[in-house]
Design a protein around this motif. Structure first.
Motif, PDB file in Angstrom:
ATOM      1  N   VAL A 120       0.849  -1.190   0.000  1.00 20.75           N
ATOM      2  CA  VAL A 120       0.000   0.000   0.000  1.00 20.75           C
ATOM      3  C   VAL A 120       0.885   1.241   0.000  1.00 20.75           C
ATOM      4  CG1 VAL A 120      -0.274  -0.143   2.525  1.00 20.75           C
ATOM      5  CG2 VAL A 120      -1.817   1.296   1.186  1.00 20.75           C
ATOM      6  N   VAL A 121       0.611   2.160  -0.933  1.00 15.76           N
ATOM      7  CA  VAL A 121       1.332   3.426  -1.011  1.00 15.76           C
ATOM      8  C   VAL A 121       0.507   4.496  -0.311  1.00 15.76           C
ATOM      9  CG1 VAL A 121       2.186   5.243  -2.538  1.00 15.76           C
ATOM     10  CG2 VAL A 121       2.517   2.842  -3.145  1.00 15.76           C
ATOM     11  N   ILE A 122       1.160   5.279   0.532  1.00 17.67           N
ATOM     12  CA  ILE A 122       0.500   6.347   1.282  1.00 17.67           C
ATOM     13  C   ILE A 122       1.251   7.642   0.994  1.00 17.67           C
ATOM     14  CG2 ILE A 122      -0.128   7.198   3.577  1.00 17.67           C
ATOM     15  CD1 ILE A 122       0.111   4.095   4.395  1.00 17.67           C
ATOM     16  N   THR A 123       0.632   8.554   0.252  1.00 15.06           N
ATOM     17  CA  THR A 123       1.270   9.836  -0.031  1.00 15.06           C
ATOM     18  C   THR A 123       0.920  10.829   1.081  1.00 15.06           C
ATOM     19  OG1 THR A 123      -0.539  10.784  -1.333  1.00 15.06           O
ATOM     20  CG2 THR A 123       1.021   9.357  -2.505  1.00 15.06           C
ATOM     21  N   VAL A 142      -2.919  -1.107  -3.602  1.00 17.66           N
ATOM     22  CA  VAL A 142      -3.694  -0.009  -3.012  1.00 17.66           C
ATOM     23  C   VAL A 142      -2.833   1.247  -2.923  1.00 17.66           C
ATOM     24  CG1 VAL A 142      -5.022   0.777  -1.011  1.00 17.66           C
ATOM     25  CG2 VAL A 142      -5.062  -1.644  -1.666  1.00 17.66           C
ATOM     26  N   VAL A 143      -3.385   2.377  -3.377  1.00 18.31           N
ATOM     27  CA  VAL A 143      -2.746   3.685  -3.221  1.00 18.31           C
ATOM     28  C   VAL A 143      -3.723   4.609  -2.520  1.00 18.31           C
ATOM     29  CG1 VAL A 143      -1.790   5.716  -4.380  1.00 18.31           C
ATOM     30  CG2 VAL A 143      -1.323   3.420  -5.295  1.00 18.31           C
ATOM     31  N   LEU A 144      -3.286   5.233  -1.435  1.00 18.32           N
ATOM     32  CA  LEU A 144      -4.073   6.252  -0.742  1.00 18.32           C
ATOM     33  C   LEU A 144      -3.387   7.585  -0.996  1.00 18.32           C
ATOM     34  CD1 LEU A 144      -6.392   7.050   1.161  1.00 18.32           C
ATOM     35  CD2 LEU A 144      -4.836   6.639   3.083  1.00 18.32           C
ATOM     36  N   ASP A 145      -4.031   8.434  -1.796  1.00 16.09           N
ATOM     37  CA  ASP A 145      -3.375   9.653  -2.268  1.00 16.09           C
ATOM     38  C   ASP A 145      -4.124  10.900  -1.849  1.00 16.09           C
ATOM     39  OD1 ASP A 145      -1.399  11.112  -3.838  1.00 16.09           O
ATOM     40  OD2 ASP A 145      -3.055  11.523  -5.210  1.00 16.09           O
ATOM     41  N   ALA A 146      -3.366  11.875  -1.337  1.00 16.02           N
ATOM     42  CA  ALA A 146      -3.933  13.163  -0.955  1.00 16.02           C
ATOM     43  C   ALA A 146      -3.420  14.288  -1.835  1.00 16.02           C
ATOM     44  CB  ALA A 146      -3.581  13.479   0.500  1.00 16.02           C
ATOM     45  N   VAL A 147      -2.630  13.952  -2.861  1.00 15.48           N
ATOM     46  CA  VAL A 147      -1.888  14.977  -3.586  1.00 15.48           C
ATOM     47  C   VAL A 147      -2.433  15.231  -4.978  1.00 15.48           C
ATOM     48  CG1 VAL A 147       0.388  15.668  -4.408  1.00 15.48           C
ATOM     49  CG2 VAL A 147       0.186  14.387  -2.264  1.00 15.48           C
ATOM     50  N   MET A 159       1.214   0.170 -10.218  1.00 14.24           N
ATOM     51  CA  MET A 159       0.135  -0.576  -9.580  1.00 14.24           C
ATOM     52  C   MET A 159      -0.070  -1.946 -10.221  1.00 14.24           C
ATOM     53  SD  MET A 159      -2.628   2.477  -8.827  1.00 14.24           S
ATOM     54  CE  MET A 159      -3.833   1.366  -8.067  1.00 14.24           C
ATOM     55  N   SER A 160      -0.694  -2.829  -9.466  1.00 15.94           N
ATOM     56  CA  SER A 160      -0.979  -4.180  -9.937  1.00 15.94           C
ATOM     57  C   SER A 160      -2.272  -4.211 -10.741  1.00 15.94           C
ATOM     58  CB  SER A 160      -1.100  -5.128  -8.742  1.00 15.94           C
ATOM     59  OG  SER A 160      -2.218  -4.760  -7.941  1.00 15.94           O
ATOM     60  N   ARG A 161      -2.476  -5.285 -11.491  1.00 12.18           N
ATOM     61  CA  ARG A 161      -3.735  -5.464 -12.208  1.00 12.18           C
ATOM     62  C   ARG A 161      -4.889  -5.510 -11.201  1.00 12.18           C
ATOM     63  NH1 ARG A 161      -5.487  -6.850 -17.067  1.00 12.18           N
ATOM     64  NH2 ARG A 161      -3.334  -7.012 -17.832  1.00 12.18           N
ATOM     65  N   GLY A 162      -5.941  -4.739 -11.479  1.00 14.13           N
ATOM     66  CA  GLY A 162      -7.085  -4.698 -10.576  1.00 14.13           C
ATOM     67  C   GLY A 162      -6.874  -3.848  -9.340  1.00 14.13           C
ATOM     68  N   GLY A 163      -5.804  -3.077  -9.318  1.00 14.49           N
ATOM     69  CA  GLY A 163      -5.514  -2.234  -8.158  1.00 14.49           C
ATOM     70  C   GLY A 163      -6.475  -1.067  -8.029  1.00 14.49           C
ATOM     71  N   ILE A 164      -6.429  -0.421  -6.871  1.00 19.31           N
ATOM     72  CA  ILE A 164      -7.332   0.704  -6.600  1.00 19.31           C
ATOM     73  C   ILE A 164      -6.544   1.889  -6.051  1.00 19.31           C
ATOM     74  CG2 ILE A 164      -7.937  -0.274  -4.327  1.00 19.31           C
ATOM     75  CD1 ILE A 164     -10.703   1.113  -4.657  1.00 19.31           C
ATOM     76  N   LEU A 165      -6.759   3.046  -6.632  1.00 18.14           N
ATOM     77  CA  LEU A 165      -6.191   4.303  -6.133  1.00 18.14           C
ATOM     78  C   LEU A 165      -7.334   5.117  -5.553  1.00 18.14           C
ATOM     79  CD1 LEU A 165      -3.622   6.669  -7.821  1.00 18.14           C
ATOM     80  CD2 LEU A 165      -5.704   7.586  -6.801  1.00 18.14           C
TER      81      LEU A 165
END
Length: 329
Positions: free
Chosen positions: A149-152, A217-222, A234-240
């Motif tokens: 999981v990426v957290i910006t 999973v990417v959780l982005d605030a930017v 991101m992976s296939r079927g991933g969610i941002l």
């Protein structure tokens, strides 16, 4: 007469005033609390400047998070008693239910008896960040132990809450911050990996860390140009999940990555969790368990006295903080 913070015109922190006003008792279904601490959020700076999703009616109060002691109960409220230590789930409207004051009333369903060991300052710093992170990562993305999981904006209060929640699940956290100045603090706060996006190749580093499986999973605030490298890793079927827009630059739509990987790009506001009783109950249970066990520990960047609310807002907009800003009343 009690002291409250209001603004009579839109603008910077200097428009905030502490005023003495008559405050009515709680309405039906409401709980009035004597406020001991406030948690500050960027939404309050946006309301004050006229750029929030809600428009103020001047003069306007503001504020989304508070902790204190129950002062009085409105008609039809049970489960609370005067003297109870409580904290507040952010209401759907801070214009209707402003928190910045010595006394404030809120809908009873948004009032929580928090663990006594938490203290008022930590309790005032808890609900917005943990509800936002929980709603995105657990409720929507269904984060799993095998996920990257990426957290910006990782040093923000929501970013730090997301790191903690991801660690509770057992996912591998990749914290993204602008420079290396906060790298060590993010590692000490539980991030498995930290990337300084202004100093490193974001896409290359993400692919190096996550490997062929990619980031689910990417959780982005930017937003902004980082959409391209984020989705490329991101992976296939991933969610941002996008919950902010801190970048002043345009946000490109990464068409090729979205099509080739069947990605989901989803806008998210914490109000969708707060407005759904069943989802809110599940979130409360998860967060209270974490606060009680100590797996969730609010990080407080700095504390200001109530009389220094203008200075607190200036610090809020400085982007220098690591964690939550709290005001004591």
């Amino acid at each position: 007469m009690v002291r409250v913070v209001r603004f009579h015109e839109l603008g910077g922190p200097e428009v905030l005033r502490i005023e003495n006003v008559d405050v009515q008792g709680p309405g039906p279904g409401e709980v009035q609390i004597r406020v001991r601490a406030l948690g500050l959020n960027r939404a309050e700076a946006l309301l004050r400047s006229g750029t929030y999703i809600e428009r103020p009616v001047l003069p306007s109060g503001l504020g989304l998070e508070a902790a204190g002691i129950v002062e009085a109960l409105g008609e039809g409220v049970d489960g609370f008693a005067p003297g109870d230590a409580v904290s507040i789930v952010p209401p759907p409207s801070m214009v209707r239910w402003p928190a910045y004051g010595e006394l404030a009333s809120f809908p009873a369903r948004l009032v929580v008896k928090h663990p006594p060991s938490l203290g008022f300052e930590a309790a005032a710093a808890a609900w917005m960040q943990y509800l936002t992170a929980y709603g995105a990562l657990i409720d929507i993305a269904g984060l799993r132990s095998q996920d990257f999981v990426v957290i910006t904006a990782a040093s923000s209060s929501v970013g730090l809450a997301a790191i903690e929640i991801a660690n509770v699940v057992g996912a591998t956290t990749i914290a993204v911050t602008r420079t290396s100045a906060k790298k060590r603090a993010l590692t000490e706060s539980g991030a498995a990996h930290v990337i300084a996006s202004a100093e490193e190749d974001l896409e290359a580093r993400l692919k190096e860390i996550a490997g062929p499986a990619g980031v689910r999973v990417v959780l982005d605030a930017v937003g902004g140009p980082s959409f391209e490298p984020l989705t490329a890793a991101m992976s296939r079927g991933g969610i941002l999940i996008e919950y902010g827009g801190l970048s002043p630059e345009p946000t490109p739509f990464p068409l090729f990555s979205v099509l080739s990987k069947s990605l989901t790009l989803r806008g998210y506001l914490v109000h969708e969790i707060i407005g759904d009783s069943a989802r809110l109950a599940a979130a409360k249970s998860f967060i209270l368990e974490g606060l009680t066990s100590g797996s969730l520990r609010p990080v407080i960047a700095r504390t200001f006295p109530f009389d220094e609310i203008v200075e607190a807002h200036r610090f809020l907009e400085s982007n220098e903080q690591f964690g939550k800003i709290v005001v004591t009343v």
